[in-house]
Design an enzyme around this catalytic site. Structure first.
Site, PDB file in Angstrom:
ATOM      1  NE  ARG A 180      -3.795   0.157   2.282  1.00  0.00           N
ATOM      2  CZ  ARG A 180      -4.556   0.566   3.291  1.00  0.00           C
ATOM      3  NH1 ARG A 180      -4.555  -0.083   4.438  1.00  0.00           N
ATOM      4  NH2 ARG A 180      -5.308   1.650   3.169  1.00  0.00           N
ATOM      5  CB  CYS A 238      -1.915   3.425   9.840  1.00  0.00           C
ATOM      6  SG  CYS A 238      -3.272   3.994  10.899  1.00  0.00           S
TER       7      CYS A 238
END
Length: 283
Positions: A180, A238
């Site tokens: 990611r 995050c």
């Protein structure tokens, strides 16, 4: 003060005179589910069995505001958070232990919020419920009302601009999975990639196969290799401020203070005007 507690230490504390308040924060990230598979129900898991005396706390409803411009898990309203904690029995001078189903992310979110709002004694059960080998109960706990009054600002908090600046002036760690960060896949947010200047530091690399944290010296060495040496200002983000809280907890175990960008990638990537970096390098 230690940020984590072992199952054996918890059992000893529960048998002692200064029994901690126990919070059960079982939760799972909602991603694509197999056809016909129901979403995870933390309250049902709690009802099926929890550590005796634990009170269930709903991450989505009590540890976050509704999703919006601030990301998928924005900060909760402080007054509402305080009321939720008091309902759960949290008081200012009573220790708190939080746990989840083993991943540690949800428990760390509760730990971080209580620390940010000024509670002086909060620990996470290392390894979560799977590490507990004591009895379980199925009846819901009914604690006496606590007296905790939140006072925000006790630990570091970043907004989008602060995170962007810290990526250049200090160390900004991206706690998501490497793919990611690199922008190879993005199963949840508008676009893949990372905040320019951020360094990839997947949360899963902070724990062993059983979900328990690596030794403090190993964590310290890991973060030092990422640039988080003594005196360096450190921040973490995050996807939505949940797994990032777990990385802040890992940094605390290593003896390194760090701020959390709660909005994280879900907030950053929602604004097309913000720059996005891709690939393995911070840029």
């Amino acid at each position: 003060m230690n940020a984590i507690i072992s199952a054996s230490e918890l059992a000893s504390d529960l048998a002692g005179q200064n029994r901690p308040v126990l919070l059960d924060i079982r939760w799972q990230l909602s991603t694509a589910k197999a056809a016909g598979e129901p979403p995870f129900d933390g309250r049902a898991a709690y009802a099926a069995g929890h550590i005796p005396g634990a009170v269930f706390v709903d991450l989505d409803r009590e540890l976050a505001s509704p999703p919006g411009a601030g990301g998928r898990h924005p900060l909760p309203d402080v007054a509402e958070f305080g009321a939720a904690m008091r309902r759960a029995g949290v008081s200012a001078r009573v220790p708190v232990v939080v746990y989840d189903g083993g991943q540690g992310w949800a428990a760390a979110r509760a730990w971080w919020l209580l620390r940010w709002t000024g509670h002086p004694d909060v620990r996470v059960l290392d390894g979560g419920l799977p590490a507990w080998d004591g009895p379980l109960e199925t009846s819901a706990a009914t604690p006496a009302e606590g007296d905790f009054e939140p006072a925000p600002g006790a630990v570091g908090l970043l907004d989008a601009d602060g995170a962007a600046a810290l990526a250049r002036s200090g160390v900004l760690l991206d706690a998501r999975a490497g793919e990611r960060y690199r922008g190879e896949v993005e199963p949840i947010d508008r676009v893949g990639g990372h905040i320019p200047g951020a360094r990839s530091a997947p949360t899963n690399d902070n724990v062993a196969a059983d979900g328990r944290f690596l030794p403090a010296e190993d964590l310290h060495a890991r973060f030092k290799a990422l640039g988080a040496s003594d005196g360096t200002e450190v921040g973490v983000y995050c996807g939505s401020g949940v797994s990032g809280a777990h990385e802040v907890l890992a940094l605390a175990v290593a003896g390194i203070p760090a701020a959390l960008y709660v909005g994280s990638w879900s907030e950053w990537s929602s604004d097309p005007s913000r720059p996005v970096a891709v690939g393995p390098d911070p840029q």
